[in-house]
Design an enzyme around this catalytic site. Structure first.
Site, PDB file in Angstrom:
ATOM      1  N   LYS A 105       0.828  -1.207   0.000  1.00  0.00           N
ATOM      2  CA  LYS A 105       0.000   0.000   0.000  1.00  0.00           C
ATOM      3  C   LYS A 105       0.864   1.260   0.000  1.00  0.00           C
ATOM      4  O   LYS A 105       0.608   2.204  -0.736  1.00  0.00           O
ATOM      5  CB  LYS A 105      -0.964  -0.016   1.201  1.00  0.00           C
ATOM      6  CG  LYS A 105      -2.088  -1.043   1.031  1.00  0.00           C
ATOM      7  CD  LYS A 105      -2.947  -1.227   2.281  1.00  0.00           C
ATOM      8  CE  LYS A 105      -3.953  -2.354   2.047  1.00  0.00           C
ATOM      9  NZ  LYS A 105      -4.820  -2.632   3.217  1.00  0.00           N
ATOM     10  N   GLN A 154      -5.135  -1.319   9.559  1.00  0.00           N
ATOM     11  CA  GLN A 154      -4.960  -2.624   8.923  1.00  0.00           C
ATOM     12  C   GLN A 154      -5.494  -3.729   9.844  1.00  0.00           C
ATOM     13  O   GLN A 154      -5.176  -3.779  11.026  1.00  0.00           O
ATOM     14  CB  GLN A 154      -3.469  -2.851   8.605  1.00  0.00           C
ATOM     15  CG  GLN A 154      -3.184  -4.093   7.793  1.00  0.00           C
ATOM     16  CD  GLN A 154      -3.767  -4.054   6.377  1.00  0.00           C
ATOM     17  OE1 GLN A 154      -3.878  -2.991   5.774  1.00  0.00           O
ATOM     18  NE2 GLN A 154      -4.142  -5.206   5.853  1.00  0.00           N
ATOM     19  N   ASP A 166     -11.254   2.875   3.833  1.00  0.00           N
ATOM     20  CA  ASP A 166     -11.517   1.435   3.758  1.00  0.00           C
ATOM     21  C   ASP A 166     -13.014   1.163   3.581  1.00  0.00           C
ATOM     22  O   ASP A 166     -13.401   0.047   3.209  1.00  0.00           O
ATOM     23  CB  ASP A 166     -11.051   0.736   5.048  1.00  0.00           C
ATOM     24  CG  ASP A 166      -9.779  -0.079   4.848  1.00  0.00           C
ATOM     25  OD1 ASP A 166      -9.491  -0.454   3.693  1.00  0.00           O
ATOM     26  OD2 ASP A 166      -9.098  -0.345   5.851  1.00  0.00           O
TER      27      ASP A 166
HETATM   28  N1  GUN Z   1      -7.152  -6.862   6.036  1.00  0.00           N
HETATM   29  C1  GUN Z   1      -7.478  -7.608   4.943  1.00  0.00           C
HETATM   30  N2  GUN Z   1      -8.000  -6.826   3.985  1.00  0.00           N
HETATM   31  C2  GUN Z   1      -8.004  -5.568   4.464  1.00  0.00           C
HETATM   32  C3  GUN Z   1      -8.397  -4.315   3.915  1.00  0.00           C
HETATM   33  O1  GUN Z   1      -8.897  -4.185   2.791  1.00  0.00           O
HETATM   34  N3  GUN Z   1      -8.226  -3.235   4.726  1.00  0.00           N
HETATM   35  C4  GUN Z   1      -7.713  -3.352   5.970  1.00  0.00           C
HETATM   36  N4  GUN Z   1      -7.607  -2.245   6.694  1.00  0.00           N
HETATM   37  N5  GUN Z   1      -7.329  -4.483   6.505  1.00  0.00           N
HETATM   38  C5  GUN Z   1      -7.473  -5.597   5.743  1.00  0.00           C
END
Ligand code: GUN
Length: 287
Positions: free
Chosen positions: A52, A96, A119
């Site tokens: 990311k 996350q 998100d």
């Molecule tokens: N863990 C697995 N997929 C995601 C996601 O799309 N966003 C976040 N914040 N955590 C995750």
């Protein structure tokens, strides 16, 4: 023999459009900022977070990683979230997941300001999606729609079957499919006779996290198959929730694992961040 849906290529196209939008914002004096909160050292999260940050930089978004210790308290995480809510340079941020077990994930996600929730996990944003007025939609769900659209298959009136009902993939993608006038069936671990539903799917989205849950011969001839699963096998290789080798014989289009849905999640997170910066600046989502 089905056609491969190349998530790496489609995600590059999305990121290209995001970079254009970021440049347009910068020309107006707005430099989009993304915060990423990571608590502890979940091995998969380490990889996702690194990707990311890298992709954000590539499209011109200022990404900043906030790393908290595995033993961080609920109060420490909440303080950071509230600080980012107030920080004008952070247009959007994510926490996350998964968080360490001692933390209350729902309380933390609920504390994220909905207008910075890139998100799309806040109940406010999921609620807007449910009533057909989406603002920030979970990136994996949007990415799945972008992949389906890349095939040229039209969704209206089609039978879409979603296997898995998580708040971050299954439920939002079901709502997006519904919004596009598909007839949607959502299956889950208590569904009786899963095969009966799957074999009737014109569009099949599988997001469960169980290697080869769906045998290839369950797939309807010509179906669009989107495999969201990323499972690590004992030999270290990655595989999806669908038996790819069997399914590609019958599918019209199918995503590989890796290289299918995965890259799309990151690309649409960047898109959400550029949109958050535009929203905060009153430019509107198309500015
Ligand atoms: N863990 C697995 N997929 C995601 C996601 O799309 N966003 C976040 N914040 N955590 C995750």
């Amino acid at each position: 023999m089905g056609e491969l849906i190349d998530g790496r290529k489609v995600s590059r196209d999305v990121l290209g459009r995001v970079a254009d939008r970021v440049n347009a914002l910068k020309s107006k004096g707005i430099s989009p900022g993304l915060g990423i909160v990571k608590v502890g050292h979940d091995p998969a999260s380490e990889v996702y977070v690194r990707t990311k940050v890298k992709k954000a930089k590539k499209v011109g978004i200022n990404a900043r990683l906030y790393e908290l210790d595995e033993n961080a308290s609920q109060g420490q995480v909440m303080d950071l979230v509230l600080r980012l809510n107030r920080d004008p340079a952070t247009h959007g941020f994510i926490v996350q997941l998964p968080l360490p077990g001692h933390l209350d994930t729902d309380a933390i996600l609920n504390a994220v300001a909905p207008q910075k929730d890139v998100d799309g996990f806040h109940p406010c944003n999921l609620g807007l999606l449910a009533i057909g007025k989406p603002r920030f939609v979970p990136a994996t769900a949007v990415g799945i729609m972008t992949l389906i659209d890349s095939t040229g298959v039209r969704l209206q009136g089609k039978h879409a079957v979603v296997v898995g009902r998580s708040n971050i993939v299954g439920k939002p993608v079901a709502m997006l499919l519904l919004q596009r006038h598909a007839t949607v069936t959502v299956c889950h671990s208590r569904t009786r006779d899963l095969q009966r539903h799957v074999r009737d799917a014109d569009v099949l989205v599988v997001s469960v996290g169980r290697p080869h849950l769906i045998p290839g011969d369950w797939v309807r001839q010509g179906a669009v198959v989107i495999d969201v699963g990323i499972n690590r096998l004992p030999d270290g290789s990655l595989t999806g929730d669908v038996d790819f080798d069997g399914a590609i014989e019958r599918a019209g289009f199918i995503t590989p694992v890796p290289g299918g849905v995965g890259p799309m999640t990151v690309a649409h997170l960047m898109d959400n961040t550029a949109r958050a910066a535009a929203l905060a600046s009153g430019i509107g989502l198309d500015g």
